[in-house]
Design a protein around this motif. Sequence first.
Motif, PDB file in Angstrom:
ATOM      1  N   SER A  20     -22.956  18.343  -5.498  1.00 40.08           N
ATOM      2  CA  SER A  20     -23.168  18.224  -6.942  1.00 40.08           C
ATOM      3  C   SER A  20     -23.267  16.778  -7.409  1.00 40.08           C
ATOM      4  N   PHE A  21     -22.772  15.829  -6.617  1.00 37.00           N
ATOM      5  CA  PHE A  21     -22.721  14.442  -7.035  1.00 37.00           C
ATOM      6  C   PHE A  21     -23.286  13.558  -5.932  1.00 37.00           C
ATOM      7  N   PRO A  22     -23.942  12.450  -6.313  1.00 36.30           N
ATOM      8  CA  PRO A  22     -24.498  11.563  -5.289  1.00 36.30           C
ATOM      9  C   PRO A  22     -23.400  10.890  -4.452  1.00 36.30           C
ATOM     10  N   LEU A  23     -23.781  10.388  -3.319  1.00 35.41           N
ATOM     11  CA  LEU A  23     -22.841   9.771  -2.393  1.00 35.41           C
ATOM     12  C   LEU A  23     -22.052   8.640  -3.052  1.00 35.41           C
ATOM     13  N   LYS A  24     -22.720   7.809  -3.851  1.00 37.27           N
ATOM     14  CA  LYS A  24     -22.038   6.689  -4.518  1.00 37.27           C
ATOM     15  C   LYS A  24     -20.900   7.189  -5.407  1.00 37.27           C
ATOM     16  N   HIS A  25     -21.150   8.262  -6.128  1.00 33.93           N
ATOM     17  CA  HIS A  25     -20.144   8.850  -7.014  1.00 33.93           C
ATOM     18  C   HIS A  25     -18.970   9.404  -6.204  1.00 33.93           C
ATOM     19  N   ARG A  26     -19.288  10.121  -5.142  1.00 39.22           N
ATOM     20  CA  ARG A  26     -18.235  10.694  -4.297  1.00 39.22           C
ATOM     21  C   ARG A  26     -17.430   9.600  -3.598  1.00 39.22           C
ATOM     22  N   ALA A  27     -18.089   8.504  -3.195  1.00 35.87           N
ATOM     23  CA  ALA A  27     -17.394   7.389  -2.551  1.00 35.87           C
ATOM     24  C   ALA A  27     -16.428   6.719  -3.534  1.00 35.87           C
ATOM     25  N   TYR A  28     -16.870   6.535  -4.785  1.00 34.14           N
ATOM     26  CA  TYR A  28     -16.005   5.964  -5.836  1.00 34.14           C
ATOM     27  C   TYR A  28     -14.749   6.820  -5.994  1.00 34.14           C
ATOM     28  N   ARG A  29     -14.923   8.138  -6.097  1.00 36.97           N
ATOM     29  CA  ARG A  29     -13.771   9.033  -6.270  1.00 36.97           C
ATOM     30  C   ARG A  29     -12.859   9.000  -5.047  1.00 36.97           C
ATOM     31  N   GLN A  33      -8.946   7.791  -4.965  1.00 36.08           N
ATOM     32  CA  GLN A  33      -7.868   8.655  -4.468  1.00 36.08           C
ATOM     33  C   GLN A  33      -7.052   7.950  -3.385  1.00 36.08           C
ATOM     34  N   ILE A  34      -7.709   7.227  -2.512  1.00 37.74           N
ATOM     35  CA  ILE A  34      -6.997   6.490  -1.457  1.00 37.74           C
ATOM     36  C   ILE A  34      -6.119   5.402  -2.064  1.00 37.74           C
ATOM     37  N   VAL A  35      -6.691   4.629  -2.995  1.00 31.99           N
ATOM     38  CA  VAL A  35      -5.931   3.553  -3.643  1.00 31.99           C
ATOM     39  C   VAL A  35      -4.757   4.123  -4.424  1.00 31.99           C
ATOM     40  N   TRP A  36      -4.987   5.222  -5.166  1.00 33.19           N
ATOM     41  CA  TRP A  36      -3.905   5.824  -5.966  1.00 33.19           C
ATOM     42  C   TRP A  36      -2.783   6.310  -5.046  1.00 33.19           C
ATOM     43  N   TRP A  75      -9.380  12.691 -11.992  1.00 28.36           N
ATOM     44  CA  TRP A  75     -10.550  12.937 -11.162  1.00 28.36           C
ATOM     45  C   TRP A  75     -11.523  11.755 -11.182  1.00 28.36           C
ATOM     46  N   TYR A  76     -11.766  11.178 -12.366  1.00 32.47           N
ATOM     47  CA  TYR A  76     -12.768  10.115 -12.498  1.00 32.47           C
ATOM     48  C   TYR A  76     -12.260   9.094 -13.520  1.00 32.47           C
ATOM     49  N   PRO A  77     -11.569   8.037 -13.082  1.00 29.49           N
ATOM     50  CA  PRO A  77     -10.935   7.095 -14.003  1.00 29.49           C
ATOM     51  C   PRO A  77     -11.857   6.496 -15.064  1.00 29.49           C
ATOM     52  N   ALA A  78     -13.126   6.265 -14.734  1.00 30.45           N
ATOM     53  CA  ALA A  78     -14.046   5.652 -15.696  1.00 30.45           C
ATOM     54  C   ALA A  78     -14.291   6.533 -16.914  1.00 30.45           C
ATOM     55  N   HIS A  79     -13.947   7.815 -16.837  1.00 34.54           N
ATOM     56  CA  HIS A  79     -14.094   8.722 -17.978  1.00 34.54           C
ATOM     57  C   HIS A  79     -12.784   8.938 -18.732  1.00 34.54           C
TER      58      HIS A  79
END
Length: 193
Positions: A20-29, A33-36, A75-79
């Motif tokens: 459902s989401f491009p690779l760049k979007h999934r990589a950001y998420r 998650q790893i950093v959090w 799920w998506y910090p930028a939102h």
Amino acid sequence: MKVGTKITPDAWPPLEGGASFPLKHRAYRALFQIVWLALARWTPPFLNPWRCLILKAFGARIGKAAMVYSSARIWYPAHLNMGHRATLGPRVNCYNIAPIHLGAYAVISQDAELVTGSHDVDNPAHSLTAAPIVIGPSCWVAAGAFVGPGVVMEAFSVLGARSVCFSACRRGGIYVGNPASLLRERKGFAAQD
């Protein structure tokens, strides 16, 4: 974007293979998650400024003295947009495919769910849909409550524990049940004409 307007993730068209989401979007998420998990999830309450700094580094807009508990799932910090002294309590699920705005002093209590995404049940492919959530100043979403896509809670409104809300909550109203309905007005916070 106009508040309450339904949006679809056109910027994220379905990809080959059903993603459902491009690779760049999934990589950001995934990176978030790893950093959090590594730098925030284990932190005690007094390290709230550190958690807010991590969220800001990933594009969240966090107001002064806002509180984000370490067990909150974003799920998506930028939102995420949190006003002054807004709170995301323990184990809150902030599933923000579309933007979520918390006004100043808004409180989202433990185990509450803020969900901006769903699926189009009239489409055989069940395509993803999303609509922003706006929780106004001094609102309270009580423990275990569910707020669905497109909901706008006006200032001072309350959604009771375990209640399920898919429609607007007017200023100063107390809503309970599944589906949530107006129980009564908060004393001193009634709708103003």
